[in-house]
Design an enzyme around this catalytic site. Structure first.
Site, PDB file in Angstrom:
ATOM      1  N   GLU A 191     -10.069   5.232  -7.490  1.00  0.00           N
ATOM      2  CA  GLU A 191      -8.612   5.040  -7.397  1.00  0.00           C
ATOM      3  C   GLU A 191      -8.347   3.659  -7.971  1.00  0.00           C
ATOM      4  O   GLU A 191      -8.368   2.673  -7.256  1.00  0.00           O
ATOM      5  CB  GLU A 191      -8.276   5.060  -5.900  1.00  0.00           C
ATOM      6  CG  GLU A 191      -6.955   5.622  -5.570  1.00  0.00           C
ATOM      7  CD  GLU A 191      -6.832   7.040  -6.037  1.00  0.00           C
ATOM      8  OE1 GLU A 191      -6.258   7.211  -7.112  1.00  0.00           O
ATOM      9  OE2 GLU A 191      -7.322   7.948  -5.351  1.00  0.00           O
ATOM     10  N   CYS A 230      -0.669  -0.194  -6.075  1.00  0.00           N
ATOM     11  CA  CYS A 230      -1.173   0.364  -7.338  1.00  0.00           C
ATOM     12  C   CYS A 230      -0.121   1.253  -7.959  1.00  0.00           C
ATOM     13  O   CYS A 230      -0.165   1.544  -9.144  1.00  0.00           O
ATOM     14  CB  CYS A 230      -2.511   1.066  -7.157  1.00  0.00           C
ATOM     15  SG  CYS A 230      -2.497   2.269  -5.869  1.00  0.00           S
TER      16      CYS A 230
HETATM   17  C1  UN1 Z   1      -2.122   1.749  -3.198  1.00  0.00           C
HETATM   18  O1  UN1 Z   1      -1.311   0.976  -3.697  1.00  0.00           O
HETATM   19  O2  UN1 Z   1      -3.355   1.552  -3.299  1.00  0.00           O
HETATM   20  O3  UN1 Z   1       2.322   5.665  -2.939  1.00  0.00           O
HETATM   21  C2  UN1 Z   1      -1.727   2.916  -2.385  1.00  0.00           C
HETATM   22  C3  UN1 Z   1       2.282   4.554  -2.387  1.00  0.00           C
HETATM   23  C4  UN1 Z   1       1.525   4.441  -1.083  1.00  0.00           C
HETATM   24  C5  UN1 Z   1       0.093   4.210  -1.325  1.00  0.00           C
HETATM   25  C6  UN1 Z   1      -0.252   3.151  -2.301  1.00  0.00           C
HETATM   26  N1  UN1 Z   1       1.719   5.653  -0.343  1.00  0.00           N
HETATM   27  O4  UN1 Z   1       2.846   3.565  -2.826  1.00  0.00           O
END
Ligand code: UN1
EC number: 1.2.1.3
Length: 509
Positions: free
Chosen positions: A266, A300
């Protein structure tokens, strides 16, 4: 000196001012170097943790190996029951846990609470799933034969999580992996060690109270990269799930795939919002604000690129500038604050150096652009930059609140720009035109793992599979059929007749 006493919720989570144990192998320990846990709002030490010494790694593996069989043989619905209880225990501590996330990670309280809620949601989801993880039965071409598949646990699963979602991402992985019958070793980011500790202690209590070997969920806290290196080189893991940078992910991929191990990766995102000519501007503004400024640009899924049709460009930019001005920046535990500090001083450097490079590449700061001097913390202004879509820096991921804004004439160009970066996590199109929508979702539309319409790039629900393509690593976590990655599939052909017909009509007499 630590500032421990200023935060009563720490004791409620079982954390001490100094020398917290950073290793859990069924019992707590830790004889490595001391980690100072910092508060990004003022860079003061909150508490200290004694991290893992290299030899403590093997003690976790041995405890996991000893716990593995019993857990794998526990019926899946019973494993689901344990995960449900973990979700309830987390729910009971949602307030102190969310406060700790704000304190140590730096995201605002309401977002921290959302992150804990994600953990709870995925536990509920995994509990249901524990009664429905299933294989298929397919028609066999041979008489008196059954063709079917069986799913079994992988055994040991390594979970390496990042600082930005120090609680939820463990939940996505551990809840699903546990109902699948695996034992886990969790390595959280060392800059969020207290959160790792608090969550682990809640899980430990549930396991012990329910007569489950607590080594089903082991924990190793840094310092440094030693633990991660030990994990990725260890073939005894059936799966390494890693959330973090593309750079580290690339190294994990080459190491683990080198011995044909499994990974869930990820990695970085470089997510775009495309605003078509017919978009609802009110929705666009709300989504862009949350997606670009939320979590101080450290999701992310943060929106980093905004492509606006030329007819709406000036309006969107003007309205954004107004909205950015009203944002309250400060202590993430304070009500009304929308933007907390960046997580580390290194991130502040990434922000200032990033802006210098942006300017060199022809970018122009149109909103924000400054470091802020607030309480000795890592504060910066959320920033918007006008730049060409193909400037080299636009193709990289700066993990700070800098949004690139670009103007387009033809929607096809915006779709192509969405896809021209190496990353492929999330993307959103704002339109009310069904032709645009279905093109966006189709083969010539967005090439990302998350393809939204009239919704921000971030803030995904746990029910869907979360992850992305290309340099984002291809992994999927959380909902949908992500569970399959935590199990191994066997295809079974069973003959219940008295003859031995061969497939493809082969006669071997
Ligand atoms: C991350 O930034 O690693 O969709 C996860 C989202 C959150 C998860 C982010 N539910 O922004």
């Amino acid at each position: 000196m630590t500032t421990f006493n200023e935060y009563p919720f720490l004791a409620e989570l079982g954390i001490k001012a100094e020398n917290n144990d950073g290793v859990f192998n069924g019992k707590w320990g830790g004889s490595g170097d001391i980690i100072k846990c910092l508060n990004p709002t003022n860079n003061k030490v909150i508490a200290t943790v004694r991290g893992a010494a290299p030899e403590e790694y093997e003690t976790c593996i041995q405890a996991m190996l000893a716990a593995k069989e019993k857990w794998a043989l526990t019926p899946a619905p019973r494993r689901g029951e344990i995960v449900r209880l973990i979700g309830s225990a987390i729910r009971e501590k949602i307030e102190p846990l969310s406060k700790l996330i704000s304190l140590e990670m730096g995201k605002i309280y309401i977002e921290a609470k959302g992150e804990v809620q994600e953990f709870i949601d995925v536990c509920d989801y995994a509990t249901g799933l524990s009664r429905s993880i299933n294989g298929q039965v397919m028609p066999s071409e041979r008489p008196n034969h059954i063709l079917m598949e069986t799913w079994n646990p992988l055994g040991l699963v390594g979970i390496i999580t990042a600082f930005n979602f120090p609680c939820a991402v463990l939940g996505w992985n551990a809840a699903i992996s546990m109902i699948c019958g695996n034992v886990q070793l969790w390595k959280g980011a060392s800059t969020t060690s207290l959160i790792t500790l608090a969550v682990s202690k809640i899980i430990e209590k549930v396991l012990v109270e329910n007569d489950v070997d607590p080594a089903v969920c082991c924990v190793l806290i840094g310092p440094g990269r030693t633990v991660g290196e030990q994990m990725i080189q260890d073939k005894r893991f059936g799966l390494i799930s890693f959330t973090g940078s593309t750079e580290v992910g690339r190294r994990i991929s080459s190491t683990v795939h080198g011995y044909f191990g499994k990974t869930i990766l990820e990695l970085g995102g470089n997510n775009a919002i495309v605003v078509a000519e017919d978009a609802d501007v009110e929705l666009v503004l709300r989504a862009v604000l949350f997606a670009s400024v939320g979590t101080t640009g450290q999701r992310c899924t943060t929106c980093r690129r905004l492509f606006v049709h030329e007819s709406l460009y000036d309006t969107v930019l003007e309205r954004l500038a107004k909205a950015y001005k009203t944002i309250k920046i400060g202590n993430p535990l304070e009500e009304g604050v929308l933007v907390g500090p960046l997580h580390t001083q290194g991130a502040v450097k990434e922000f200032t150096e990033g802006l210098e490079e942006i300017k060199k590449q022809g970018g122009k700061v149109v909103i924000g652009g400054n470091k802020l001097d607030i309480s000795g913390g890592n504060f910066v202004e959320p920033t918007v930059v006008a730049i060409e879509h193909d400037a080299p820096i636009v193709k990289t991921e700066l993990f700070v609140p800098i949004l690139y804004i670009m103007k387009f004439k033809n929607l096809d160009d915006a779709f192509a720009w969405n896809n021209e970066v190496p990353q492929g996590l999330s993307s959103s199109l704002f339109t009310n035109n069904q032709k645009n929508i279905f093109k966006w979702l189709g083969p010539t539309g967005s090439d990302c793992g998350i393809v939204n319409v009239n919704v921000a790039t971030n803030g995904a629900e746990i029910g869907g599979a979360f992850g992305g393509e290309k340099e984002t690593g291809g992994g999927r976590e959380s909902g949908s059929d992500s569970w399959k990655q935590y199990m191994r599939r066997s295809t079974n052909t069973i003959n219940y007749g008295n003859t031995m017909p061969l497939s493809q009509g082969i006669n071997f007499n």
